[in-house]
Design a protein around this motif. Structure first.
Motif, PDB file in Angstrom:
ATOM      1  N   LEU A   1      84.537-101.847-120.300  1.00 27.23           N
ATOM      2  CA  LEU A   1      85.396-101.275-121.380  1.00 27.23           C
ATOM      3  C   LEU A   1      85.077-102.110-122.912  1.00 27.23           C
ATOM      4  O   LEU A   1      84.994-101.535-123.919  1.00 27.23           O
ATOM      5  CB  LEU A   1      86.853-101.462-121.201  1.00 27.23           C
ATOM      6  CG  LEU A   1      87.306-100.565-119.865  1.00 27.23           C
ATOM      7  CD1 LEU A   1      88.908-100.426-120.027  1.00 27.23           C
ATOM      8  CD2 LEU A   1      86.721 -99.245-120.186  1.00 27.23           C
TER       9      LEU A   1
ATOM     10  N   ILE B   1      86.329 -97.029-127.934  1.00 26.22           N
ATOM     11  CA  ILE B   1      87.201 -97.274-126.886  1.00 26.22           C
ATOM     12  C   ILE B   1      88.657 -97.042-126.797  1.00 26.22           C
ATOM     13  O   ILE B   1      89.354 -96.802-126.054  1.00 26.22           O
ATOM     14  CB  ILE B   1      87.175 -99.127-126.483  1.00 26.22           C
ATOM     15  CG1 ILE B   1      87.701 -99.453-125.317  1.00 26.22           C
ATOM     16  CG2 ILE B   1      87.723 -99.856-127.800  1.00 26.22           C
ATOM     17  CD1 ILE B   1      86.994 -99.009-123.966  1.00 26.22           C
TER      18      ILE B   1
ATOM     19  N   GLU C   1      89.892 -94.325-127.438  1.00 28.76           N
ATOM     20  CA  GLU C   1      90.054 -93.000-127.125  1.00 28.76           C
ATOM     21  C   GLU C   1      89.807 -92.665-125.670  1.00 28.76           C
ATOM     22  O   GLU C   1      89.563 -91.661-125.185  1.00 28.76           O
ATOM     23  CB  GLU C   1      89.093 -92.002-127.696  1.00 28.76           C
ATOM     24  CG  GLU C   1      89.526 -91.867-129.295  1.00 28.76           C
ATOM     25  CD  GLU C   1      88.667 -90.973-130.097  1.00 28.76           C
ATOM     26  OE1 GLU C   1      87.552 -90.908-129.749  1.00 28.76           O
ATOM     27  OE2 GLU C   1      89.124 -90.345-131.103  1.00 28.76           O
ATOM     28  N   PHE C   2      89.464 -93.874-124.986  1.00 26.76           N
ATOM     29  CA  PHE C   2      89.313 -93.816-123.765  1.00 26.76           C
ATOM     30  C   PHE C   2      90.204 -93.196-122.505  1.00 26.76           C
ATOM     31  O   PHE C   2      89.853 -92.747-121.469  1.00 26.76           O
ATOM     32  CB  PHE C   2      88.404 -94.899-123.134  1.00 26.76           C
ATOM     33  CG  PHE C   2      89.304 -95.839-122.172  1.00 26.76           C
ATOM     34  CD1 PHE C   2      89.271 -96.065-120.746  1.00 26.76           C
ATOM     35  CD2 PHE C   2      90.242 -96.664-122.922  1.00 26.76           C
ATOM     36  CE1 PHE C   2      90.089 -96.967-120.124  1.00 26.76           C
ATOM     37  CE2 PHE C   2      91.147 -97.692-122.158  1.00 26.76           C
ATOM     38  CZ  PHE C   2      90.867 -97.540-120.748  1.00 26.76           C
ATOM     39  N   LEU C   3      91.403 -93.321-122.925  1.00 26.18           N
ATOM     40  CA  LEU C   3      92.477 -92.589-121.910  1.00 26.18           C
ATOM     41  C   LEU C   3      92.806 -91.298-122.378  1.00 26.18           C
ATOM     42  O   LEU C   3      93.330 -90.482-121.857  1.00 26.18           O
ATOM     43  CB  LEU C   3      93.751 -93.599-122.041  1.00 26.18           C
ATOM     44  CG  LEU C   3      93.441 -95.082-121.065  1.00 26.18           C
ATOM     45  CD1 LEU C   3      94.843 -95.686-121.122  1.00 26.18           C
ATOM     46  CD2 LEU C   3      93.134 -94.409-119.521  1.00 26.18           C
ATOM     47  N   TYR C   4      92.858 -91.154-123.882  1.00 30.89           N
ATOM     48  CA  TYR C   4      93.167 -89.887-124.396  1.00 30.89           C
ATOM     49  C   TYR C   4      92.276 -89.287-125.776  1.00 30.89           C
ATOM     50  O   TYR C   4      92.299 -90.329-126.436  1.00 30.89           O
ATOM     51  CB  TYR C   4      95.025 -89.740-124.645  1.00 30.89           C
ATOM     52  CG  TYR C   4      95.255 -88.405-125.088  1.00 30.89           C
ATOM     53  CD1 TYR C   4      95.383 -87.442-124.071  1.00 30.89           C
ATOM     54  CD2 TYR C   4      95.277 -88.272-126.446  1.00 30.89           C
ATOM     55  CE1 TYR C   4      95.721 -86.132-124.503  1.00 30.89           C
ATOM     56  CE2 TYR C   4      95.696 -86.538-126.688  1.00 30.89           C
ATOM     57  CZ  TYR C   4      95.934 -85.787-125.641  1.00 30.89           C
ATOM     58  OH  TYR C   4      96.127 -84.431-125.841  1.00 30.89           O
ATOM     59  N   ARG C   5      91.890 -88.045-125.666  1.00 29.39           N
ATOM     60  CA  ARG C   5      91.203 -87.709-126.899  1.00 29.39           C
ATOM     61  C   ARG C   5      91.838 -86.621-127.430  1.00 29.39           C
ATOM     62  O   ARG C   5      92.636 -85.675-126.768  1.00 29.39           O
ATOM     63  CB  ARG C   5      89.678 -87.488-126.597  1.00 29.39           C
ATOM     64  CG  ARG C   5      88.906 -87.065-127.780  1.00 29.39           C
ATOM     65  CD  ARG C   5      87.675 -86.918-127.126  1.00 29.39           C
ATOM     66  NE  ARG C   5      86.969 -88.162-126.186  1.00 29.39           N
ATOM     67  CZ  ARG C   5      86.658 -89.201-126.369  1.00 29.39           C
ATOM     68  NH1 ARG C   5      86.385 -89.498-127.794  1.00 29.39           N
ATOM     69  NH2 ARG C   5      85.948 -90.013-125.475  1.00 29.39           N
TER      70      ARG C   5
END
Lengths: 185, 285
Positions: free
Chosen positions: B15, B23, B25-29
């Motif tokens: 990560l 990084i 935005e890796f859980l929500y975009r």
């Protein structure tokens, strides 16, 4: 879902159907060795998934589980599987009878054992019952398990599902809550 | 005991290494597939010139990755097009235009696209790839690749000479998604013309790639293959996997094009209006 456990082995079978989709799964887990705080088990799984008039998918898993009690109240569980998916799409089966995919699947869980038969678990997994996608899937799980007595236990968890997680594309697919109870016969 | 933490540490290390790819935005975009591809937007029909054999050619570029280090053969491509006896009537870019989704990378692409359009006869049509979404890249993609006067959706279609319809779908998040699939299904089932599909993620990459470089949900793949097979598609054209691969599904075929940046290769599709067949070729620079 029906489970049978005895000695150091466990057998599960489950069935799910709707008008468009039918799923059936079988899995068998057996202990290989247990020493001190470590335990190694093997698991094999078969899942068939029929989508009406479209396709049938056959999933085969073969993998290892490693459980390690860091403390009496904390366990980490790692699982890695070889995963073979055989997909038959009826409309193109005359040309390509089966689309095979060799892949991997995994899960990493952390379990905290609290007093009064309560446990909290959290982890990440690429699969769950009736849902076996290729490697990029990620399902985040947070749950709680309560044993009411030696015969009945309740489980409640929340899951957040992503598709193609490891390209960092973050395709949040959905989230859900599950409640289940287990009765020992 | 410490060894047990290695997979977890490795995960977080991956990560951290990925910081340049957004990084945060890796859980929500913010822009999900359903929002980007809110409809299959219909563009105005275009007319192209046919050669003496009733054919026309289309240039296909995949995975250009502006912002990534590598030997970029833009000049060689323009020179190769100039030497062609029959120039491509238009071009399709199969996504991953930018490597990190940064504004400067899309600006670089825009310059390249403007120059490319002076060497071919028509426009460049593009679909987004997963790299185009990093660092909120969708906002730059809309500005520099899809100006809002062209289309408000990342999924669109256009017809050529009234005979062949080109469908461009958004699979940049590794999935077409339920609403885009339903919209696509409605459109193709009411369209009797011959069709070609373009998108970033392939249906299938063979048995040896861990299944990772294609659409992740095989039920979604099955629905799409079934739809293409039953609705007069000639071909489905993809990028993403950086390989050169053709899979014949009987009624149509899937072609995966290699990365232009990585291999210096480009594709030419030849549409034959006599039998509405589509020939797919790859050329090296």
């Amino acid at each position: 879902m029906f489970s049978s456990a005895g000695g150091n082995s466990e057998f599960n079978t489950a069935y799910m159907f709707s008008e468009q989709k039918t799923d059936f799964l079988l899995d068998f887990k057996f202990g290989l060795f247990k020493k001190g705080r470590s335990k190694l088990s093997a698991k094999i799984l078969y899942h068939i998934d029929y989508l009406k008039d479209i396709c049938v998918g056959n999933d085969f898993f073969a993998g290892l589980f490693y459980d390690f009690h860091i403390f009496p109240w904390h366990k980490i569980s790692l699982n890695l599987n070889y995963f073979l998916k055989l997909q038959t799409i009826f409309s193109v089966a005359g040309k390509i009878p089966v689309l095979p995919i060799n892949s991997l699947s995994y899960c990493i869980f952390s379990v905290f054992y609290l007093p009064k038969d309560l446990s909290i678990y959290m982890g990440i997994s690429s699969y769950e019952n009736f849902r076996y996608m290729v490697l990029g899937e990620a399902i985040f799980v947070l749950g709680v398990n309560i044993s009411a007595d030696s015969a009945i236990s309740f489980d409640f968890n929340t899951k957040i599902r992503y598709i193609d997680f490891f390209t960092l594309s973050s395709n949040f697919e959905n989230c859900g809550f599950e409640f289940s109870f287990k009765v020992k016969l | 005991m410490k060894a047990i933490y290695f997979p977890v540490l490795a995960f977080f290390l991956i990560l951290l290494v990925s910081c340049d790819y957004g990084i945060q935005e890796f859980l929500y975009r913010g822009n999900r597939t359903e929002e980007r591809a809110s409809e299959i937007h219909k563009l105005p029909e275009i007319s192209v010139k046919l050669n003496s054999r009733n054919q026309y050619r289309i240039l296909v570029l995949s995975d250009i990755h502006f912002g990534k280090k590598g030997e970029r053969k833009n000049r060689e491509l323009f020179s190769a097009i100039d030497k062609m006896e029959e120039k491509p009537e238009f071009a399709v870019c199969l996504g991953d235009i930018a490597d990190h989704g940064k504004k400067s990378e899309f600006q670089e692409y825009k310059k390249f696209a403007e120059e490319l359009e002076t060497h071919i006869s028509g426009k460049i049509y593009s679909c987004p790839g997963n790299h185009d979404l990093y660092n909120s890249g969708w906002n730059h993609f809309k500005e520099f690749v899809f100006p809002s006067d062209i289309t408000k959706s990342s999924a669109y279609s256009f017809r050529v000479n009234g005979k062949m319809t080109f469908y461009i779908l958004d699979s940049a998040s590794g999935s077409i998604g339920f609403s885009q699939y339903e919209n696509f299904k409605k459109k193709v089932q009411s369209d009797s013309t011959r069709k070609i599909l373009f998108s970033h993620y392939p249906f299938y990459v063979g048995s040896s790639k861990l299944g990772y470089f294609c659409l992740q949900n095989m039920n979604e793949v099955s629905l799409l293959i079934d739809l293409c097979s039953k609705n007069n598609f000639a071909a489905a054209i993809f990028g993403h996997a950086h390989i050169n691969m053709t899979t014949d599904f009987g009624n149509f075929y899937q072609r995966i094009y290699p990365s232009f940046l990585e291999s210096g290769e480009y594709g030419i599709l030849t549409v034959d209006e006599n039998d509405m067949s589509v020939k797919s070729e790859v050329f090296s620079l």
